[in-house]
Design a protein around this motif. Structure first.
Motif, PDB file in Angstrom:
ATOM      1  N   SER A  75       0.972  -1.150   0.108  1.00  0.00           N
ATOM      2  CA  SER A  75      -0.041  -0.004   0.086  1.00  0.00           C
ATOM      3  C   SER A  75       0.883   1.203   0.092  1.00  0.00           C
ATOM      4  O   SER A  75       1.825   1.152   0.642  1.00  0.00           O
ATOM      5  N   GLN A  76       0.363   2.231  -0.804  1.00  0.00           N
ATOM      6  CA  GLN A  76       0.950   3.457  -0.832  1.00  0.00           C
ATOM      7  C   GLN A  76       0.241   4.612  -0.144  1.00  0.00           C
ATOM      8  O   GLN A  76       0.518   5.617  -0.278  1.00  0.00           O
ATOM      9  N   ASP A  77      -0.896   4.163   0.473  1.00  0.00           N
ATOM     10  CA  ASP A  77      -1.932   5.235   1.043  1.00  0.00           C
ATOM     11  C   ASP A  77      -1.353   6.038   1.977  1.00  0.00           C
ATOM     12  O   ASP A  77      -1.783   7.218   2.079  1.00  0.00           O
ATOM     13  N   PHE A  78      -0.283   5.814   2.641  1.00  0.00           N
ATOM     14  CA  PHE A  78       0.493   6.563   3.701  1.00  0.00           C
ATOM     15  C   PHE A  78       1.026   7.873   2.779  1.00  0.00           C
ATOM     16  O   PHE A  78       1.059   8.794   3.673  1.00  0.00           O
ATOM     17  N   LEU A  79       1.026   8.012   1.555  1.00  0.00           N
ATOM     18  CA  LEU A  79       1.531   9.015   0.858  1.00  0.00           C
ATOM     19  C   LEU A  79       0.430  10.191   0.834  1.00  0.00           C
ATOM     20  O   LEU A  79       0.877  11.304   0.468  1.00  0.00           O
ATOM     21  N   TYR A  80      -0.839   9.962   1.064  1.00  0.00           N
ATOM     22  CA  TYR A  80      -1.855  10.773   0.796  1.00  0.00           C
ATOM     23  C   TYR A  80      -2.650  10.922   2.132  1.00  0.00           C
ATOM     24  O   TYR A  80      -2.818   9.857   3.002  1.00  0.00           O
ATOM     25  N   ASP A  81      -3.217  12.197   2.234  1.00  0.00           N
ATOM     26  CA  ASP A  81      -4.006  12.581   3.444  1.00  0.00           C
ATOM     27  C   ASP A  81      -5.393  12.357   3.258  1.00  0.00           C
ATOM     28  O   ASP A  81      -5.687  11.448   2.156  1.00  0.00           O
ATOM     29  N   GLU A  82      -6.326  12.472   4.185  1.00  0.00           N
ATOM     30  CA  GLU A  82      -7.752  12.039   4.241  1.00  0.00           C
ATOM     31  C   GLU A  82      -8.282  12.551   2.791  1.00  0.00           C
ATOM     32  O   GLU A  82      -9.390  12.232   2.577  1.00  0.00           O
ATOM     33  N   ASP A  83      -7.959  13.550   2.213  1.00  0.00           N
ATOM     34  CA  ASP A  83      -8.533  14.229   1.204  1.00  0.00           C
ATOM     35  C   ASP A  83      -8.132  13.523  -0.301  1.00  0.00           C
ATOM     36  O   ASP A  83      -8.424  14.322  -1.243  1.00  0.00           O
ATOM     37  N   GLY A  84      -7.231  12.750  -0.250  1.00  0.00           N
ATOM     38  CA  GLY A  84      -6.541  12.328  -1.440  1.00  0.00           C
ATOM     39  C   GLY A  84      -5.254  12.894  -1.889  1.00  0.00           C
ATOM     40  O   GLY A  84      -4.833  13.004  -2.870  1.00  0.00           O
ATOM     41  N   LEU A  85      -4.729  14.181  -1.206  1.00  0.00           N
ATOM     42  CA  LEU A  85      -3.818  15.015  -1.532  1.00  0.00           C
ATOM     43  C   LEU A  85      -2.332  14.448  -1.053  1.00  0.00           C
ATOM     44  O   LEU A  85      -2.339  13.808  -0.015  1.00  0.00           O
ATOM     45  N   PRO A  86      -1.474  14.699  -1.678  1.00  0.00           N
ATOM     46  CA  PRO A  86      -0.378  14.307  -1.076  1.00  0.00           C
ATOM     47  C   PRO A  86       0.211  14.906   0.316  1.00  0.00           C
ATOM     48  O   PRO A  86      -0.022  16.185   0.570  1.00  0.00           O
ATOM     49  N   GLY A  87       0.653  14.105   1.125  1.00  0.00           N
ATOM     50  CA  GLY A  87       0.628  14.370   2.388  1.00  0.00           C
ATOM     51  C   GLY A  87       2.170  14.762   2.894  1.00  0.00           C
ATOM     52  O   GLY A  87       2.968  14.986   2.880  1.00  0.00           O
TER      53      GLY A  87
END
Length: 87
Positions: A75-87
């Motif tokens: 998973s690379q979900d950790f790269l994005y915040d809850e709005d789907g923007l790069p975090g």
């Protein structure tokens, strides 16, 4: 092997055979490299390309078989915040 363009005119068939066999053949002009003869890449037919793509798909499926797609390591979900923007 280096050969002048002038000499190559009489040896072209032999030079082509050598290049096809993998030998480096460089044609020179005024003792400076001008061109290199190399073996042409094989062009696959539509059927051959299709068969190759099928073998690649089978190989890729076999490599991914048994792996959990939800595995956190994949998973690379950790790269994005809850709005789907790069975090």
């Amino acid at each position: 092997m280096k050969v002048s363009v002038t000499e190559a005119k009489g040896q072209l068939t032999d030079l082509v055979r050598r290049a096809e066999a993998g030998e480096e053949v460089v044609l020179t002009r005024h003792n400076r490299p001008a061109v290199q003869l190399v073996r042409a890449k094989q062009i696959l037919s539509a059927e051959e390309r299709g068969a190759l793509l099928d073998r690649i798909a089978v190989s890729a499926a076999a490599k991914g078989a048994g792996k959990n797609q939800d595995d956190p390591a994949r998973s690379q979900d950790f790269l994005y915040d809850e709005d789907g923007l790069p975090g």
